[in-house]
Design a protein around this motif. Sequence first.
Motif, PDB file in Angstrom:
ATOM      1  N   SER A 136       0.812  -1.207   0.000  1.00 11.36           N
ATOM      2  CA  SER A 136       0.000   0.000   0.000  1.00 11.36           C
ATOM      3  C   SER A 136       0.852   1.266   0.000  1.00 11.36           C
ATOM      4  CB  SER A 136      -0.935   0.009   1.210  1.00 11.36           C
ATOM      5  OG  SER A 136      -0.184  -0.121   2.407  1.00 11.36           O
ATOM      6  N   ASP A 137       2.094   1.161   0.483  1.00 10.40           N
ATOM      7  CA  ASP A 137       2.968   2.339   0.480  1.00 10.40           C
ATOM      8  C   ASP A 137       3.882   2.374  -0.738  1.00 10.40           C
ATOM      9  OD1 ASP A 137       5.498   1.160   2.880  1.00 10.40           O
ATOM     10  OD2 ASP A 137       4.764   0.334   0.998  1.00 10.40           O
ATOM     11  N   GLY A 138       3.652   1.465  -1.677  1.00  9.99           N
ATOM     12  CA  GLY A 138       4.395   1.493  -2.926  1.00  9.99           C
ATOM     13  C   GLY A 138       5.617   0.609  -2.993  1.00  9.99           C
ATOM     14  N   GLY A 139       5.938  -0.074  -1.927  1.00  9.55           N
ATOM     15  CA  GLY A 139       7.066  -0.991  -1.952  1.00  9.55           C
ATOM     16  C   GLY A 139       6.799  -2.163  -2.875  1.00  9.55           C
ATOM     17  N   THR A 140       7.820  -2.580  -3.626  1.00  6.15           N
ATOM     18  CA  THR A 140       7.633  -3.633  -4.618  1.00  6.15           C
ATOM     19  C   THR A 140       8.620  -4.779  -4.419  1.00  6.15           C
ATOM     20  OG1 THR A 140       9.130  -2.539  -6.185  1.00  6.15           O
ATOM     21  CG2 THR A 140       6.778  -2.030  -6.368  1.00  6.15           C
ATOM     22  N   ASN A 141       8.249  -5.939  -4.910  1.00  9.25           N
ATOM     23  CA  ASN A 141       9.164  -7.063  -4.967  1.00  9.25           C
ATOM     24  C   ASN A 141       8.866  -7.862  -6.220  1.00  9.25           C
ATOM     25  OD1 ASN A 141       6.723  -8.007  -3.328  1.00  9.25           O
ATOM     26  ND2 ASN A 141       7.699  -9.949  -3.843  1.00  9.25           N
ATOM     27  N   TYR A 142       9.890  -8.519  -6.738  1.00  4.98           N
ATOM     28  CA  TYR A 142       9.773  -9.237  -8.000  1.00  4.98           C
ATOM     29  C   TYR A 142      10.435 -10.605  -7.916  1.00  4.98           C
ATOM     30  CZ  TYR A 142       8.673  -4.663  -9.976  1.00  4.98           C
ATOM     31  OH  TYR A 142       8.097  -3.448 -10.251  1.00  4.98           O
ATOM     32  N   ALA A 143       9.902 -11.528  -8.696  1.00  5.24           N
ATOM     33  CA  ALA A 143      10.595 -12.791  -8.885  1.00  5.24           C
ATOM     34  C   ALA A 143      11.876 -12.522  -9.653  1.00  5.24           C
ATOM     35  CB  ALA A 143       9.710 -13.758  -9.671  1.00  5.24           C
ATOM     36  N   ASP A 144      12.907 -13.279  -9.353  1.00  7.32           N
ATOM     37  CA  ASP A 144      14.198 -13.081 -10.023  1.00  7.32           C
ATOM     38  C   ASP A 144      14.067 -13.187 -11.540  1.00  7.32           C
ATOM     39  OD1 ASP A 144      16.251 -14.751  -7.488  1.00  7.32           O
ATOM     40  OD2 ASP A 144      15.489 -12.696  -7.628  1.00  7.32           O
ATOM     41  N   SER A 145      13.175 -14.044 -11.986  1.00 10.89           N
ATOM     42  CA  SER A 145      13.039 -14.295 -13.417  1.00 10.89           C
ATOM     43  C   SER A 145      12.476 -13.111 -14.196  1.00 10.89           C
ATOM     44  CB  SER A 145      12.154 -15.519 -13.655  1.00 10.89           C
ATOM     45  OG  SER A 145      10.868 -15.316 -13.093  1.00 10.89           O
ATOM     46  N   VAL A 146      11.881 -12.154 -13.486  1.00 12.78           N
ATOM     47  CA  VAL A 146      11.268 -11.017 -14.197  1.00 12.78           C
ATOM     48  C   VAL A 146      11.900  -9.683 -13.831  1.00 12.78           C
ATOM     49  CG1 VAL A 146       9.087 -12.280 -14.277  1.00 12.78           C
ATOM     50  CG2 VAL A 146       9.428 -10.518 -12.533  1.00 12.78           C
ATOM     51  N   LYS A 147      12.839  -9.683 -12.906  1.00 13.78           N
ATOM     52  CA  LYS A 147      13.486  -8.428 -12.502  1.00 13.78           C
ATOM     53  C   LYS A 147      14.133  -7.750 -13.700  1.00 13.78           C
ATOM     54  CE  LYS A 147      14.509  -9.391  -7.643  1.00 13.78           C
ATOM     55  NZ  LYS A 147      15.562  -9.717  -6.648  1.00 13.78           N
ATOM     56  N   GLY A 148      13.897  -6.441 -13.800  1.00 14.44           N
ATOM     57  CA  GLY A 148      14.456  -5.687 -14.900  1.00 14.44           C
ATOM     58  C   GLY A 148      13.613  -5.718 -16.153  1.00 14.44           C
ATOM     59  N   ARG A 149      12.612  -6.596 -16.194  1.00 14.21           N
ATOM     60  CA  ARG A 149      11.745  -6.687 -17.373  1.00 14.21           C
ATOM     61  C   ARG A 149      10.300  -6.304 -17.063  1.00 14.21           C
ATOM     62  NH1 ARG A 149      10.729 -11.451 -19.713  1.00 14.21           N
ATOM     63  NH2 ARG A 149      10.947 -12.659 -17.768  1.00 14.21           N
ATOM     64  N   PHE A 150       9.845  -6.638 -15.864  1.00  9.89           N
ATOM     65  CA  PHE A 150       8.459  -6.375 -15.480  1.00  9.89           C
ATOM     66  C   PHE A 150       8.412  -5.259 -14.440  1.00  9.89           C
ATOM     67  CE2 PHE A 150       6.526 -10.889 -16.260  1.00  9.89           C
ATOM     68  CZ  PHE A 150       7.053 -10.883 -17.546  1.00  9.89           C
ATOM     69  N   THR A 151       7.336  -4.490 -14.479  1.00  7.46           N
ATOM     70  CA  THR A 151       7.133  -3.433 -13.496  1.00  7.46           C
ATOM     71  C   THR A 151       5.695  -3.475 -13.004  1.00  7.46           C
ATOM     72  OG1 THR A 151       8.767  -2.014 -14.598  1.00  7.46           O
ATOM     73  CG2 THR A 151       7.253  -0.969 -13.047  1.00  7.46           C
ATOM     74  N   ILE A 152       5.539  -3.546 -11.694  1.00  8.27           N
ATOM     75  CA  ILE A 152       4.212  -3.513 -11.102  1.00  8.27           C
ATOM     76  C   ILE A 152       3.927  -2.110 -10.584  1.00  8.27           C
ATOM     77  CG2 ILE A 152       5.027  -4.260  -8.812  1.00  8.27           C
ATOM     78  CD1 ILE A 152       2.385  -5.827  -8.531  1.00  8.27           C
ATOM     79  N   SER A 153       2.693  -1.687 -10.725  1.00  8.83           N
ATOM     80  CA  SER A 153       2.297  -0.368 -10.222  1.00  8.83           C
ATOM     81  C   SER A 153       0.827  -0.431  -9.826  1.00  8.83           C
ATOM     82  CB  SER A 153       2.533   0.712 -11.279  1.00  8.83           C
ATOM     83  OG  SER A 153       1.756   0.450 -12.439  1.00  8.83           O
ATOM     84  N   ARG A 154       0.415   0.543  -9.046  1.00  9.68           N
ATOM     85  CA  ARG A 154      -0.977   0.588  -8.637  1.00  9.68           C
ATOM     86  C   ARG A 154      -1.457   2.016  -8.570  1.00  9.68           C
ATOM     87  NH1 ARG A 154      -1.121  -1.982  -2.601  1.00  9.68           N
ATOM     88  NH2 ARG A 154      -3.299  -1.295  -2.610  1.00  9.68           N
ATOM     89  N   ASP A 155      -2.722   2.205  -8.878  1.00  5.71           N
ATOM     90  CA  ASP A 155      -3.395   3.488  -8.764  1.00  5.71           C
ATOM     91  C   ASP A 155      -4.524   3.284  -7.769  1.00  5.71           C
ATOM     92  OD1 ASP A 155      -5.057   5.724  -9.044  1.00  5.71           O
ATOM     93  OD2 ASP A 155      -4.479   6.004 -11.133  1.00  5.71           O
ATOM     94  N   ASN A 156      -4.299   3.690  -6.528  1.00  7.29           N
ATOM     95  CA  ASN A 156      -5.276   3.423  -5.478  1.00  7.29           C
ATOM     96  C   ASN A 156      -6.589   4.166  -5.718  1.00  7.29           C
ATOM     97  OD1 ASN A 156      -3.584   1.681  -4.019  1.00  7.29           O
ATOM     98  ND2 ASN A 156      -2.605   3.400  -2.986  1.00  7.29           N
ATOM     99  N   ASP A 157      -6.498   5.361  -6.278  1.00  2.47           N
ATOM    100  CA  ASP A 157      -7.717   6.131  -6.528  1.00  2.47           C
ATOM    101  C   ASP A 157      -8.612   5.425  -7.535  1.00  2.47           C
ATOM    102  OD1 ASP A 157      -6.061   9.370  -6.258  1.00  2.47           O
ATOM    103  OD2 ASP A 157      -6.946   8.065  -4.735  1.00  2.47           O
ATOM    104  N   LYS A 158      -7.992   4.827  -8.551  1.00  2.00           N
ATOM    105  CA  LYS A 158      -8.746   4.132  -9.582  1.00  2.00           C
ATOM    106  C   LYS A 158      -8.953   2.655  -9.252  1.00  2.00           C
ATOM    107  CE  LYS A 158      -7.250   7.087 -13.386  1.00  2.00           C
ATOM    108  NZ  LYS A 158      -6.567   7.157 -14.706  1.00  2.00           N
ATOM    109  N   LYS A 159      -8.355   2.198  -8.141  1.00  2.00           N
ATOM    110  CA  LYS A 159      -8.461   0.795  -7.728  1.00  2.00           C
ATOM    111  C   LYS A 159      -7.931  -0.126  -8.829  1.00  2.00           C
ATOM    112  CE  LYS A 159     -12.452   1.699  -4.780  1.00  2.00           C
ATOM    113  NZ  LYS A 159     -13.843   1.317  -4.437  1.00  2.00           N
ATOM    114  N   MET A 160      -6.805   0.263  -9.392  1.00  2.00           N
ATOM    115  CA  MET A 160      -6.201  -0.497 -10.477  1.00  2.00           C
ATOM    116  C   MET A 160      -4.777  -0.900 -10.101  1.00  2.00           C
ATOM    117  SD  MET A 160      -8.408  -0.709 -12.983  1.00  2.00           S
ATOM    118  CE  MET A 160      -7.337  -1.192 -14.335  1.00  2.00           C
TER     119      MET A 160
END
Length: 116
Positions: A53-77
């Motif tokens: 909820s505070d924006g901290g992220t973690n990734y599987a090693d296999s996708v690091k550097g290629r995938f990016t997760i993000s969230r828009d709390n206002d839009k619930k996306m």
Amino acid sequence: QVQLVESGGGLVQPGGSLRLSCSASGYTFSIALMSWYRQVPGKERELVAGISSDGGTNYADSVKGRFTISRDNDKKMTYLQMNSLTPEDTAVYYCKARRWSGTEYWGQGTLVTVSE
């Protein structure tokens, strides 16, 4: 209850990009963590990426550097930007929400196929 609906999957060539979206509805208050998982037939579902909820992220090693997760709390996306895709990324991708209480909710999944 929380309802999650994923979208954005499809067929893409190796090296291409896709952006997955997860739309949340219902009682979304107190969702602590949003995550993306993926599953290939015959294998266990695996964590791809998570965002708190505070924006901290973690990734599987296999996708690091290629995938990016993000969230828009206002839009619930919640989004998963996937770049430099390989055939090994082919899977059904699922969105998961977890409350502070530990209750979890899953979407129905969206299929990503990486192929020529």
